[in-house]
Design a protein around this motif. Structure first.
Motif, mmCIF file in Angstrom:
data_model
loop_
_atom_site.group_PDB
_atom_site.id
_atom_site.type_symbol
_atom_site.label_atom_id
_atom_site.label_comp_id
_atom_site.label_asym_id
_atom_site.label_seq_id
_atom_site.Cartn_x
_atom_site.Cartn_y
_atom_site.Cartn_z
ATOM 1 N N PRO A 1 -6.059 7.197 8.507
ATOM 2 C CA PRO A 1 -5.159 7.182 7.354
ATOM 3 C C PRO A 1 -5.793 7.718 6.080
ATOM 4 N N ARG A 2 -5.037 8.568 5.399
ATOM 5 C CA ARG A 2 -5.441 9.117 4.105
ATOM 6 C C ARG A 2 -4.430 8.650 3.059
ATOM 7 N N ILE A 3 -4.719 8.935 1.796
ATOM 8 C CA ILE A 3 -3.856 8.438 0.729
ATOM 9 C C ILE A 3 -2.424 8.955 0.868
ATOM 10 N N HIS A 4 -2.244 10.191 1.400
ATOM 11 C CA HIS A 4 -0.880 10.716 1.509
ATOM 12 C C HIS A 4 -0.092 10.053 2.631
ATOM 13 N N ASP A 5 -0.761 9.301 3.519
ATOM 14 C CA ASP A 5 -0.024 8.508 4.498
ATOM 15 C C ASP A 5 0.666 7.322 3.820
ATOM 16 N N TYR A 6 0.116 6.897 2.700
ATOM 17 C CA TYR A 6 0.697 5.794 1.943
ATOM 18 C C TYR A 6 1.611 6.289 0.825
ATOM 19 N N LEU A 7 1.347 7.501 0.342
ATOM 20 C CA LEU A 7 2.162 8.113 -0.710
ATOM 21 C C LEU A 7 2.560 9.516 -0.246
ATOM 22 N N PRO A 8 3.649 9.634 0.527
ATOM 23 C CA PRO A 8 4.051 10.938 1.089
ATOM 24 C C PRO A 8 4.254 12.024 0.043
ATOM 25 N N PHE B 1 -0.392 18.247 -1.292
ATOM 26 C CA PHE B 1 -1.755 18.456 -1.777
ATOM 27 C C PHE B 1 -2.781 18.353 -0.648
ATOM 28 N N HIS B 2 -2.322 17.988 0.555
ATOM 29 C CA HIS B 2 -3.237 17.784 1.680
ATOM 30 C C HIS B 2 -2.833 18.646 2.873
ATOM 31 N N SER B 3 -2.222 19.785 2.590
ATOM 32 C CA SER B 3 -1.764 20.651 3.675
ATOM 33 C C SER B 3 -2.920 21.192 4.497
ATOM 34 N N MET C 1 0.856 -1.179 0.000
ATOM 35 C CA MET C 1 0.000 0.000 0.000
ATOM 36 C C MET C 1 0.894 1.231 0.000
ATOM 37 N N GLY C 2 1.306 1.641 -1.195
ATOM 38 C CA GLY C 2 2.233 2.749 -1.295
ATOM 39 C C GLY C 2 3.550 2.405 -0.630
ATOM 40 N N ILE C 3 4.006 3.259 0.308
ATOM 41 C CA ILE C 3 5.272 3.016 0.990
ATOM 42 C C ILE C 3 5.146 1.943 2.071
ATOM 43 N N ARG C 4 3.930 1.523 2.360
ATOM 44 C CA ARG C 4 3.725 0.547 3.430
ATOM 45 C C ARG C 4 3.667 -0.871 2.878
ATOM 46 N N THR C 5 4.404 -1.738 3.527
ATOM 47 C CA THR C 5 4.287 -3.173 3.266
ATOM 48 C C THR C 5 3.454 -3.758 4.390
ATOM 49 N N MET C 6 2.278 -4.259 4.059
ATOM 50 C CA MET C 6 1.366 -4.788 5.067
ATOM 51 C C MET C 6 1.348 -6.305 4.975
ATOM 52 N N ILE C 7 1.752 -6.956 6.051
ATOM 53 C CA ILE C 7 1.713 -8.409 6.124
ATOM 54 C C ILE C 7 0.537 -8.778 7.017
ATOM 55 N N ILE C 8 -0.447 -9.437 6.429
ATOM 56 C CA ILE C 8 -1.713 -9.683 7.113
ATOM 57 C C ILE C 8 -1.834 -11.155 7.473
ATOM 58 N N ILE C 9 -2.069 -11.408 8.754
ATOM 59 C CA ILE C 9 -2.126 -12.765 9.300
ATOM 60 C C ILE C 9 -3.538 -13.032 9.794
ATOM 61 N N SER C 10 -4.124 -14.121 9.326
ATOM 62 C CA SER C 10 -5.494 -14.460 9.727
ATOM 63 C C SER C 10 -5.586 -15.884 10.263
ATOM 64 N N PHE D 1 7.851 -9.413 17.962
ATOM 65 C CA PHE D 1 6.705 -8.796 17.294
ATOM 66 C C PHE D 1 6.015 -7.755 18.174
ATOM 67 N N ALA D 2 6.722 -7.211 19.164
ATOM 68 C CA ALA D 2 6.079 -6.363 20.167
ATOM 69 C C ALA D 2 6.194 -4.870 19.907
ATOM 70 N N THR D 3 6.819 -4.470 18.803
ATOM 71 C CA THR D 3 6.981 -3.039 18.585
ATOM 72 C C THR D 3 5.916 -2.523 17.625
ATOM 73 N N ARG D 4 6.002 -1.240 17.306
ATOM 74 C CA ARG D 4 5.097 -0.619 16.344
ATOM 75 C C ARG D 4 5.921 -0.062 15.188
ATOM 76 N N PRO D 5 5.338 -0.003 13.987
ATOM 77 C CA PRO D 5 6.029 0.681 12.884
ATOM 78 C C PRO D 5 6.131 2.176 13.199
ATOM 79 N N VAL D 6 7.046 2.849 12.551
ATOM 80 C CA VAL D 6 7.196 4.287 12.737
ATOM 81 C C VAL D 6 5.926 4.983 12.270
ATOM 82 N N GLU D 7 5.439 5.931 13.083
ATOM 83 C CA GLU D 7 4.204 6.618 12.744
ATOM 84 C C GLU D 7 4.419 7.606 11.604
ATOM 85 N N THR D 8 3.380 7.784 10.801
ATOM 86 C CA THR D 8 3.413 8.792 9.739
ATOM 87 C C THR D 8 3.246 10.174 10.367
ATOM 88 N N PRO D 9 3.634 11.237 9.649
ATOM 89 C CA PRO D 9 3.460 12.593 10.188
ATOM 90 C C PRO D 9 2.024 12.910 10.589
#
Length: 497
Positions: free
Chosen positions: A215-222, A227-229, A71-80, A96-104
Motif C-alpha cells: 500500500p502507498r498513499i494513493h491507495d488511501y487517497l485515490p 501523481f503515481h502513474s 486512513m483516507g478513504i479507508r475505515t479501519m476497524i482494529i480488533i486486538s 466476517f468472511a469476506t474481503r474489502p474491495v481491492e484498490t487498483p
C-alpha cells in the motif's frame, strides 16, 4: 513541503465532497483518534515516525481493544481482543468472511477474481479453496510430498555447511530457510525440475511484485493516483514479466501430463487447476489466472516459514538451555540416524517450542484484512460494509490476562505450565498466527510440519551461537510481507560430531 501539499489536497477534497459526507447516515463506529477531514489519521500516522503496528499498539492503549482509524478513504476497524475475535470469526464467521474491495494497485497482482486469499466470500472462493484443501493440503495428500520435503531439507543442511565453510562459520538464517521453503512449494506447485538460477529468478520476481503492490498513499487517497502513474506502470511491467516467466513452467507441466511419452512427477497443485470448473462457469482458469493461483500458493508459505525459522534460531541462541534440551530430545528420539518427518509426533518439546515461536513471533502482526457481508455490530459498535476489519495479533498473544509472563519465551508453558491454545480458535482464541474461522490459512498443517522438520534438522546438524562480531541478538521486528527481524540474523554454526 509534504505537509503543505497534504494540507492543500485535504482542503480541496473536503470542499468538493462535504455535501456528500453530510448526507451520509451517521454510524456508531468504535472510538479512535480524531483526524482531519478526508485524510483522517493518515497525517498523524505519518508524523509519528512509527511502523503501523507500533502506531496501532499505542492507539489501543488509549482507545481500547476495538478502535477505528480513518486512513483516507479507508475505515479501519482494529480488533486486538481474543473474545471479540472469537465472536466475529467463529460465532459469526459468515458475516466476517469476506474481503474489502481491492484498490487498483492491489488488483495488479491478479487479473480477475480468481484468487483464494483475496476473493470475496462466495461461490468462487469456495470452489478455489475447496480444491486447494482437498487436493493439495489434506493430511493424506501432504504425506505424498514427504520426499520433496526431505530433499529440500537435505539441501538446506548442505547450503548451511557450504556457507559456513566459506565465511568462517557464519550463515544468514532467513535467506537459507526461505529458500528451502520456496523449493518445497515450487515442487508441490509445478511438479517440474528447475535449476537454481530459475528458482532464484522466480523468487526475486515474486518479491518485486509484492513490494510493488504494498500500500502507498494513493491507495488511501485515490485523488493522488495521477501523481503515481510511474509506480503503477512499473508494477504492471513486473506483473507482465512474471506472467511470461511462469507460463513457461505451466506449459512444461501441461505437456508432461498430456504426453504419455514424458515422465511427470506423480502430482502437483497445478494439475488440479487445468480443468477446474469454478462456480459452474463454462471456462476453466486462464493461463494468467494460473499464474495468480500459483503465485499466492508460493508467497503464502515462503516468508512465513522462513521468518519462523529465523525467530526460532534467534531464541535458541539466546536460550542455550532450550537449545540443549531440544537437541537432547532429538538425540533420544532418533539416536544417530537423521530425523525423519515421522519422528516429529514423538517430540513433545519440539512441538511446544514451535508453538511458542508462533505465539511470541507470529508470522504477521495482522491477519489478512476481513470485511463484512452486511452491516452488523460488534461490542455495541457498528461495522459497516466496506470497512477494513483488522485483527492485531500481538494484542492477543501478549495479553497478560491470557498468558502467564507473556514477554518470556517459555515452551514449557505448553507442557507443564497448564497453558495451551487451539490454533484453529474453535475452542477459544488465545493466539491466531494463521487466522481463524472460515478464512483461516488453509496451509496451517503444512506450515507446522515445515517449521518442525526444518528446526529439528538444523538443531540436529548444528550448534547455533551468536555472531562473535555482535554483542547479542536484536529482537526488534519489522513488517515486510511477514514479520522479519529488523536486523537479519547472521549466526555462527558448528557442525555437531
Amino acid at each position: 513541503m509534504f505537509d503543505l501539499f497534504l494540507l492543500f489536497i485535504t482542503v480541496f477534497v473536503y470542499t468538493v465532497t462535504r455535501i456528500r459526507h453530510k448526507s451520509k447516515k451517521r454510524v456508531n463506529l468504535p472510538p479512535g483518534p480524531p483526524g482531519w477531514p478526508v485524510v483522517g489519521n493518515l497525517f498523524q500516522f505519518a508524523r509519528s515516525g512509527k511502523q503501523f503496528f507500533e502506531y496501532v499498539d499505542e492507539m489501543k492503549k488509549t482507545y481500547g481493544p476495538i478502535l477505528t482509524l480513518k486512513m483516507g478513504i479507508r475505515t479501519m476497524i482494529i480488533i486486538s481482543d481474543a473474545n471479540l475475535a472469537h465472536q466475529a470469526l467463529i460465532e459469526r464467521g459468515a458475516q466476517f468472511a469476506t474481503r474489502p474491495v481491492e484498490t487498483p494497485t492491489r488488483k495488479i497482482f491478479s487479473s480477475s477474481d480468481i484468487t483464494v486469499h483475496s476473493a470475496m466470500y462466495g461461490p468462487v472462493w469456495r470452489s478455489l479453496r475447496r480444491n486447494m484443501v482437498q487436493n493439495v493440503l489434506s493430511s493424506n495428500r501432504l504425506k505424498e510430498f514427504a520426499s520433496v520435503r526431505r530433499s529440500a531439507v537435505d539441501k538446506l543442511v548442505e547450503r548451511i555447511k557450504s556457507e559456513a565453510e566459506e565465511h568462517g562459520g557464519l550463515v544468514w538464517v532467513l535467506r537459507n530457510a526461505r529458500f528451502a521453503a520456496f523449493c518445497i512449494l515450487l515442487d508441490m506447485c509445478f511438479g517440474v525440475e528447475m535449476d537454481e538460477e530459475s528458482i532464484e529468478k522466480m523468487d526475486r520476481m515474486m518479491t518485486e511484485i509484492l513490494i510493488a503492490v504494498d500500500p502507498r498513499i494513493h491507495d488511501y487517497l485515490p485523488i493522488l493516483t495521477p501523481f503515481h502513474s510511474k509506480e503503477r506502470k512499473l508494477a504492471l511491467e513486473l506483473r507482465r514479466k512474471l506472467v511470461e516467466f511462469v507460463i513457461e513452467f505451466i506449459k512444461k507441466r501441461r505437456s508432461k501430463i498430456q504426453n504419455p511419452n514424458e515422465t511427470a512427477s506423480s502430482f502437483a497443485y497445478l494439475d488440479t487447476l487445468f480443468n477446474l470448473r469454478i462456480d459452474g462457469r463454462e471456462t476453466t482458469p486462464s493461463d494468467e489466472d494460473l499464474v495468480t493461483l500459483c503465485s499466492e500458493f508460493l508467497n503464502a508459505g515462503t516468508d512465513t516459514t522462513g521468518t519462523a525459522i529465523e525467530w526460532g534460531i534467534a531464541q535458541l541462541i539466546t536460550n542455550p538451555k532450550i537449545q540443549s534440551r531440544l537437541y537432547d530430545e532429538i538425540k533420544s528420539t532418533v539416536g544417530d540416524r537423521t530425523v525423519d518427518e515421522k519422528d516429529l509426533d514423538s517430540m513433545v518439546f519440539l512441538q511446544a517450542f514451535v508453538k511458542e515461536i508462533l505465539r511470541k513471533h507470529p508470522p504477521t502482526y495482522f491477519t489478512l484484512t476481513h470485511g463484512v457481508t452486511e452491516p452488523t455490530t460488534l461490542s455495541g459498535y457498528d461495522i459497516p460494509v466496506g470497512a477494513n476489519v483488522e485483527f492485531y495479533l500481538p494484542g492477543m498473544s501478549e495479553d497478560p490476562n491470557i498468558w502467564s509472563k507473556p514477554d518470556k519465551f517459555d515452551p514449557d508453558r505448553f507442557i507443564t505450565g497448564g497453558e495451551d491454545a487451539d490454533l484453529t480458535g474453535v475452542a477459544g482464541v488465545k493466539m491466531m498466527p494463521f487466522g481463524i474461522g472460515r478464512r483461516i490459512c488453509p496451509g496451517l498443517g503444512m506450515a507446522i510440519v515445515h517449521v518442525e522438520l526444518m528446526m529439528a534438522r538444523m538443531v540436529q546438524e548444528f550448534e547455533w551461537s551468536t555472531n562473535p562480531t555482535e554483542s547479542g541478538v536484536d529482537f526488534s521486528g519489522k513488517l515486510v510481507f511477514a514479520v522479519v527481524m529488523k536486523n537479519p540474523l547472521r549466526a555462527m554454526v558448528k557442525a555437531r560430531v
